[in-house]
Design a protein around this motif. Structure first.
Motif, PDB file in Angstrom:
ATOM      1  N   LYS D  17       8.896   3.239  -9.235  1.00 18.14           N
ATOM      2  CA  LYS D  17       9.026   2.227 -10.291  1.00 18.14           C
ATOM      3  C   LYS D  17       9.032   0.807  -9.710  1.00 18.14           C
ATOM      4  CE  LYS D  17      14.133   2.198 -10.732  1.00 18.14           C
ATOM      5  NZ  LYS D  17      14.339   2.301  -9.298  1.00 18.14           N
ATOM      6  N   GLU D  18       9.232   0.695  -8.401  1.00 15.59           N
ATOM      7  CA  GLU D  18       9.233  -0.623  -7.767  1.00 15.59           C
ATOM      8  C   GLU D  18       7.827  -1.145  -7.466  1.00 15.59           C
ATOM      9  OE1 GLU D  18      10.980   1.966  -6.687  1.00 15.59           O
ATOM     10  OE2 GLU D  18      13.075   1.409  -7.024  1.00 15.59           O
ATOM     11  N   VAL D  19       6.807  -0.309  -7.662  1.00 12.16           N
ATOM     12  CA  VAL D  19       5.439  -0.792  -7.481  1.00 12.16           C
ATOM     13  C   VAL D  19       5.111  -1.687  -8.670  1.00 12.16           C
ATOM     14  CG1 VAL D  19       3.004  -0.120  -7.338  1.00 12.16           C
ATOM     15  CG2 VAL D  19       4.751   1.242  -6.167  1.00 12.16           C
ATOM     16  N   PRO D  20       4.727  -2.938  -8.428  1.00 15.86           N
ATOM     17  CA  PRO D  20       4.531  -3.866  -9.544  1.00 15.86           C
ATOM     18  C   PRO D  20       3.363  -3.444 -10.434  1.00 15.86           C
ATOM     19  CG  PRO D  20       4.480  -5.016  -7.402  1.00 15.86           C
ATOM     20  CD  PRO D  20       4.444  -3.554  -7.131  1.00 15.86           C
ATOM     21  N   ALA D  21       3.456  -3.758 -11.707  1.00 17.27           N
ATOM     22  CA  ALA D  21       2.329  -3.554 -12.607  1.00 17.27           C
ATOM     23  C   ALA D  21       1.201  -4.460 -12.149  1.00 17.27           C
ATOM     24  CB  ALA D  21       2.749  -3.888 -14.030  1.00 17.27           C
ATOM     25  N   GLY D  22      -0.026  -3.964 -12.234  1.00 17.31           N
ATOM     26  CA  GLY D  22      -1.167  -4.768 -11.814  1.00 17.31           C
ATOM     27  C   GLY D  22      -2.159  -3.917 -11.054  1.00 17.31           C
ATOM     28  N   SER D  23      -3.242  -4.542 -10.606  1.00 19.79           N
ATOM     29  CA  SER D  23      -4.328  -3.787  -9.984  1.00 19.79           C
ATOM     30  C   SER D  23      -4.088  -3.524  -8.505  1.00 19.79           C
ATOM     31  CB  SER D  23      -5.637  -4.570 -10.079  1.00 19.79           C
ATOM     32  OG  SER D  23      -5.996  -4.737 -11.416  1.00 19.79           O
ATOM     33  N   ILE D  24      -4.380  -2.301  -8.103  1.00 18.09           N
ATOM     34  CA  ILE D  24      -4.482  -1.978  -6.685  1.00 18.09           C
ATOM     35  C   ILE D  24      -5.945  -1.656  -6.420  1.00 18.09           C
ATOM     36  CG2 ILE D  24      -3.847  -0.356  -4.867  1.00 18.09           C
ATOM     37  CD1 ILE D  24      -1.105  -0.117  -6.091  1.00 18.09           C
ATOM     38  N   LEU D  25      -6.567  -2.470  -5.580  1.00 20.51           N
ATOM     39  CA  LEU D  25      -7.989  -2.309  -5.304  1.00 20.51           C
ATOM     40  C   LEU D  25      -8.206  -1.663  -3.946  1.00 20.51           C
ATOM     41  CD1 LEU D  25      -9.481  -5.697  -6.566  1.00 20.51           C
ATOM     42  CD2 LEU D  25      -9.067  -3.577  -7.822  1.00 20.51           C
ATOM     43  N   GLU D  26      -9.310  -0.942  -3.847  1.00 22.15           N
ATOM     44  CA  GLU D  26      -9.712  -0.432  -2.539  1.00 22.15           C
ATOM     45  C   GLU D  26     -10.713  -1.414  -1.965  1.00 22.15           C
ATOM     46  OE1 GLU D  26     -10.295   3.873  -0.688  1.00 22.15           O
ATOM     47  OE2 GLU D  26     -11.736   3.446  -2.288  1.00 22.15           O
ATOM     48  N   VAL D  27     -10.505  -1.768  -0.701  1.00 27.57           N
ATOM     49  CA  VAL D  27     -11.417  -2.695  -0.034  1.00 27.57           C
ATOM     50  C   VAL D  27     -11.836  -2.090   1.310  1.00 27.57           C
ATOM     51  CG1 VAL D  27     -10.235  -4.673  -1.085  1.00 27.57           C
ATOM     52  CG2 VAL D  27      -9.626  -3.981   1.236  1.00 27.57           C
ATOM     53  N   VAL D  28     -12.999  -2.518   1.785  1.00 28.35           N
ATOM     54  CA  VAL D  28     -13.456  -2.137   3.122  1.00 28.35           C
ATOM     55  C   VAL D  28     -13.495  -3.416   3.949  1.00 28.35           C
ATOM     56  CG1 VAL D  28     -15.364  -1.232   4.488  1.00 28.35           C
ATOM     57  CG2 VAL D  28     -14.761  -0.151   2.322  1.00 28.35           C
TER      58      VAL D  28
END
Lengths: 87, 87, 87, 87, 87
Positions: D17-28
């Motif tokens: 629950k401590e992971v903030p709301a919002g986008s987690i993107l995958e990057v190279v």
């Protein structure tokens, strides 16, 4: 963070008393041969695709005094939805 | 954390006075050729399979002022039990 | 920590004023081609085998305000004694 | 920081629950095969070239208690202007 | 720290407001193909040989609240003098 797949669980009887009770899982970072041991508060199983945070932010997540833990599973990846974005 | 195998012990007479008394072991990270030196509070021996935490969480484990130590053996792996989970 | 061998010294006239006076040595991590620059409070020389701590624990070693230093030589390795343990 | 290219988005329903709301993107990471997952406060899209900060500085950016996030997109790269300097 | 060579400058209009005004340079770590983006308070130019500190010590260098910056050029290397020590 790292995208990784759970490959097993580690058992350790002889350990520092500051290591929190709970699961330490072995994961392999996707697209590499890098293996890490990460604390798992979420109850993940073998083969599950997970998000691993590393470094001092992993220790800081624990309530109270920060334990000597440098890798934490913070989430499990929804495979179907994530695939839709192209990866 | 990293899963590693103890390969030796390091002796250092000429060192900073802030380095804690105790063993500094050389370990090789399993599945790689990476070698690390880690502080060992658990009395591990050569060939033992261990869990190594790295970074500032290693230093923070020590009571009082944090020493310049960035790798700490936090546990020894129970080989038989851990093997049962598939690794 | 990393086991490394000193290969030279770096001179820097144009630098941040927060960089502490003293030697910055170039070292090569043993068993790899990785080169690092580390602050040396111990007066080590070329060819000497050393223990290098990296990350914020290196900066925290300095008295007063932590400088922007992320690698610190914390000891010199006693070659003969260390060899006895099998490495 | 790392220069990287966005390759997708990760969805995670089962997460701390401590992971903030919002986008987690995958990057190279450009020029490598290293893949990272980074929190994106800027609304970046696939193929966008971005600047990623890693480690505890990523967590410290968030207001209030630092979340278990170790990678943060801090900017998008102006391709045309950046190319002019020779890269 | 890392010894690196400046290869270009990055421009970023769309960025977090906490990223400090100033130059972000692209550098290549000497003896490797690793590329990093580092904040440059010293006004370094392309081809210049520099010392880069990474991690939270880079952010801690800034006055006031630590920005999300994980790499900082802390000095420029005096080539002639440094060569004299054998590198």
């Amino acid at each position: 963070m790292l995208r990784a797949t759970v490959t097993g669980r580690i058992w350790s009887t002889k350990r520092l008393k500051e290591v929190p009770a709970g699961s330490i899982l072995e994961v392999v970072v996707d697209g590499s041969s890098t293996r890490l041991l990460a604390f798992d508060p979420l109850g993940c199983g073998e083969g599950e695709s997970v998000i691993v945070a590393t470094g001092s932010v992993a220790a800081a997540w624990f309530p109270g005094e920060a334990p000597p833990i440098d890798a934490l599973i913070i989430g499990s990846i929804d495979e179907a939805a994530s695939a839709r974005t192209g990866k």
